[in-house]
Design a protein around this motif. Structure first.
Motif, PDB file in Angstrom:
ATOM      1  N   MET A   1      -2.042  -6.867 -13.524  1.00 59.51           N
ATOM      2  CA  MET A   1      -2.422  -5.573 -12.967  1.00 59.51           C
ATOM      3  C   MET A   1      -1.342  -5.044 -12.027  1.00 59.51           C
ATOM      4  SD  MET A   1      -6.420  -6.396 -12.187  1.00 59.51           S
ATOM      5  CE  MET A   1      -6.866  -4.854 -11.425  1.00 59.51           C
ATOM      6  N   ALA A   2      -0.772  -5.932 -11.214  1.00 60.08           N
ATOM      7  CA  ALA A   2       0.288  -5.525 -10.284  1.00 60.08           C
ATOM      8  C   ALA A   2       1.479  -4.995 -11.061  1.00 60.08           C
ATOM      9  CB  ALA A   2       0.697  -6.700  -9.398  1.00 60.08           C
ATOM     10  N   PHE A   3       1.883  -5.712 -12.103  1.00 59.75           N
ATOM     11  CA  PHE A   3       3.028  -5.276 -12.896  1.00 59.75           C
ATOM     12  C   PHE A   3       2.732  -3.951 -13.596  1.00 59.75           C
ATOM     13  CE2 PHE A   3       5.520  -4.938 -16.749  1.00 59.75           C
ATOM     14  CZ  PHE A   3       6.806  -5.097 -16.251  1.00 59.75           C
ATOM     15  N   GLU A   4       1.557  -3.854 -14.218  1.00 58.88           N
ATOM     16  CA  GLU A   4       1.198  -2.630 -14.942  1.00 58.88           C
ATOM     17  C   GLU A   4       1.178  -1.417 -14.020  1.00 58.88           C
ATOM     18  OE1 GLU A   4      -2.588  -0.533 -17.229  1.00 58.88           O
ATOM     19  OE2 GLU A   4      -2.709  -2.658 -16.705  1.00 58.88           O
ATOM     20  N   GLY A   5       0.541  -1.552 -12.868  1.00 58.97           N
ATOM     21  CA  GLY A   5       0.442  -0.422 -11.951  1.00 58.97           C
ATOM     22  C   GLY A   5       1.795   0.038 -11.436  1.00 58.97           C
TER      23      GLY A   5
ATOM     24  N   GLY B   1       6.933   4.136   1.938  1.00 56.68           N
ATOM     25  CA  GLY B   1       5.547   4.604   1.849  1.00 56.68           C
ATOM     26  C   GLY B   1       4.623   3.591   1.205  1.00 56.68           C
ATOM     27  N   THR B   2       3.426   4.060   0.862  1.00 55.61           N
ATOM     28  CA  THR B   2       2.428   3.212   0.212  1.00 55.61           C
ATOM     29  C   THR B   2       1.777   3.978  -0.927  1.00 55.61           C
ATOM     30  OG1 THR B   2       0.662   3.924   1.710  1.00 55.61           O
ATOM     31  CG2 THR B   2       1.868   1.928   2.327  1.00 55.61           C
ATOM     32  N   ILE B   3       1.228   3.233  -1.871  1.00 62.13           N
ATOM     33  CA  ILE B   3       0.432   3.808  -2.955  1.00 62.13           C
ATOM     34  C   ILE B   3      -0.807   2.940  -3.136  1.00 62.13           C
ATOM     35  CG2 ILE B   3       2.402   4.825  -4.182  1.00 62.13           C
ATOM     36  CD1 ILE B   3       2.189   2.466  -6.196  1.00 62.13           C
ATOM     37  N   ASN B   4      -1.807   3.485  -3.799  1.00 63.50           N
ATOM     38  CA  ASN B   4      -2.979   2.716  -4.197  1.00 63.50           C
ATOM     39  C   ASN B   4      -2.756   2.303  -5.642  1.00 63.50           C
ATOM     40  OD1 ASN B   4      -5.437   1.680  -4.971  1.00 63.50           O
ATOM     41  ND2 ASN B   4      -6.634   3.339  -4.099  1.00 63.50           N
ATOM     42  N   LEU B   5      -2.628   1.024  -5.889  1.00 63.25           N
ATOM     43  CA  LEU B   5      -2.324   0.523  -7.224  1.00 63.25           C
ATOM     44  C   LEU B   5      -3.352   0.975  -8.253  1.00 63.25           C
ATOM     45  CD1 LEU B   5      -0.175  -1.382  -8.544  1.00 63.25           C
ATOM     46  CD2 LEU B   5      -1.994  -3.088  -8.557  1.00 63.25           C
ATOM     47  N   PHE B   6      -4.625   1.095  -7.851  1.00 59.59           N
ATOM     48  CA  PHE B   6      -5.673   1.485  -8.782  1.00 59.59           C
ATOM     49  C   PHE B   6      -5.454   2.877  -9.369  1.00 59.59           C
ATOM     50  CE2 PHE B   6      -7.941  -1.839  -6.359  1.00 59.59           C
ATOM     51  CZ  PHE B   6      -8.239  -2.685  -7.416  1.00 59.59           C
ATOM     52  N   ASP B   7      -4.640   3.706  -8.689  1.00 54.81           N
ATOM     53  CA  ASP B   7      -4.328   5.037  -9.218  1.00 54.81           C
ATOM     54  C   ASP B   7      -3.398   4.969 -10.419  1.00 54.81           C
ATOM     55  OD1 ASP B   7      -5.867   6.172  -7.221  1.00 54.81           O
ATOM     56  OD2 ASP B   7      -4.149   6.625  -5.925  1.00 54.81           O
ATOM     57  N   TYR B   8      -2.764   3.828 -10.667  1.00 53.72           N
ATOM     58  CA  TYR B   8      -1.766   3.700 -11.720  1.00 53.72           C
ATOM     59  C   TYR B   8      -2.108   2.632 -12.759  1.00 53.72           C
ATOM     60  CZ  TYR B   8       0.761   6.658  -8.569  1.00 53.72           C
ATOM     61  OH  TYR B   8       1.112   7.708  -7.763  1.00 53.72           O
ATOM     62  N   ILE B   9      -3.324   2.130 -12.704  1.00 53.91           N
ATOM     63  CA  ILE B   9      -3.765   1.159 -13.694  1.00 53.91           C
ATOM     64  C   ILE B   9      -4.661   1.874 -14.706  1.00 53.91           C
ATOM     65  CG2 ILE B   9      -5.106  -0.949 -14.097  1.00 53.91           C
ATOM     66  CD1 ILE B   9      -4.262  -1.887 -11.344  1.00 53.91           C
ATOM     67  N   GLU B  10      -4.343   1.710 -15.983  1.00 53.46           N
ATOM     68  CA  GLU B  10      -5.079   2.418 -17.032  1.00 53.46           C
ATOM     69  C   GLU B  10      -6.543   1.995 -17.109  1.00 53.46           C
ATOM     70  OE1 GLU B  10      -3.855   4.954 -18.810  1.00 53.46           O
ATOM     71  OE2 GLU B  10      -2.000   4.755 -17.680  1.00 53.46           O
TER      72      GLU B  10
ATOM     73  N   ASN C   1      -1.022  -5.795  -2.290  1.00 56.03           N
ATOM     74  CA  ASN C   1      -2.068  -6.592  -1.662  1.00 56.03           C
ATOM     75  C   ASN C   1      -3.055  -7.020  -2.739  1.00 56.03           C
ATOM     76  OD1 ASN C   1      -4.753  -7.068  -0.398  1.00 56.03           O
ATOM     77  ND2 ASN C   1      -3.595  -6.699   1.472  1.00 56.03           N
ATOM     78  N   LYS C   2      -3.295  -8.317  -2.873  1.00 55.02           N
ATOM     79  CA  LYS C   2      -4.141  -8.848  -3.936  1.00 55.02           C
ATOM     80  C   LYS C   2      -5.600  -8.435  -3.814  1.00 55.02           C
ATOM     81  CE  LYS C   2      -1.457 -12.994  -4.916  1.00 55.02           C
ATOM     82  NZ  LYS C   2      -1.469 -14.467  -4.931  1.00 55.02           N
ATOM     83  N   LYS C   3      -6.063  -8.155  -2.614  1.00 54.63           N
ATOM     84  CA  LYS C   3      -7.473  -7.811  -2.428  1.00 54.63           C
ATOM     85  C   LYS C   3      -7.730  -6.316  -2.493  1.00 54.63           C
ATOM     86  CE  LYS C   3      -8.735 -11.890   0.187  1.00 54.63           C
ATOM     87  NZ  LYS C   3      -9.300 -12.427   1.419  1.00 54.63           N
ATOM     88  N   SER C   4      -6.886  -5.520  -1.870  1.00 45.20           N
ATOM     89  CA  SER C   4      -7.177  -4.084  -1.750  1.00 45.20           C
ATOM     90  C   SER C   4      -6.458  -3.212  -2.764  1.00 45.20           C
ATOM     91  CB  SER C   4      -6.816  -3.603  -0.341  1.00 45.20           C
ATOM     92  OG  SER C   4      -5.401  -3.635  -0.166  1.00 45.20           O
ATOM     93  N   GLY C   5      -5.344  -3.680  -3.292  1.00 42.64           N
ATOM     94  CA  GLY C   5      -4.549  -2.845  -4.190  1.00 42.64           C
ATOM     95  C   GLY C   5      -3.593  -1.918  -3.461  1.00 42.64           C
ATOM     96  N   THR C   6      -3.636  -1.932  -2.132  1.00 46.17           N
ATOM     97  CA  THR C   6      -2.696  -1.129  -1.359  1.00 46.17           C
ATOM     98  C   THR C   6      -1.302  -1.706  -1.571  1.00 46.17           C
ATOM     99  OG1 THR C   6      -4.364  -0.636   0.295  1.00 46.17           O
ATOM    100  CG2 THR C   6      -2.075  -0.311   0.939  1.00 46.17           C
TER     101      THR C   6
END
Length: 132
Positions: A44-48, A120-129, A98-103
């Motif tokens: 998920m980290a790589f994909e996002g 800056g920062t991003i929310n990883l969940f915004d970039y996971i299909e 961050n493994k728990k929050s996706g930040t």
């Protein structure tokens, strides 16, 4: 007598409304707990991060030479994954997921100039299909 009945009814209604309010709070905290129980996997980290980089950076220069721009996994700690993006300019952007929050915190590094700065920062969940 009417006064006592009125007070009794008022207290009964007050106690009922407090009980319902506590139930709503408990239910909403259960929902928050479910969200925080989602952990980020390495895939998920790589994909996002890969999706983010393909959206935000120009990859057209990689058509002739795909080795000058890439995304790869870096080091892993107990709390975060590191994903590294290499730009055709020679700069690196390190994404700390961050493994728990996706930040995801981004740090841009230019080794030739000895420069390092927060990007800056991003929310990883915004970039996971497939989030769910």
């Amino acid at each position: 007598m009417k006064y006592i009945v009125f007070i009794f009814v008022f207290v009964a209604l007050f106690l009922c409304s407090c009980r319902n309010s506590k139930t709503d709070v408990a239910q909403s905290s259960d929902v928050q707990t479910e969200d925080t129980l989602r952990t980020i996997t390495e895939d998920m980290a790589f994909e996002g991060v890969n999706n983010y980089c393909h959206k935000e950076y120009d990859w057209s220069v990689a058509n002739d030479n795909p080795d000058i721009i890439y995304v790869k996994m870096g080091e892993e700690t107990d709390s975060a994954y590191q994903v590294v993006f290499r730009s055709y300019t020679g700069a690196f952007v390190h994404f700390y997921v961050n493994k728990k929050s996706g930040t995801t915190r981004m740090v841009e590094k230019v080794p030739n100039l000895n420069v390092e700065e927060d990007a800056g920062t991003i929310n990883l969940f915004d970039y996971i299909e497939d989030q769910k």
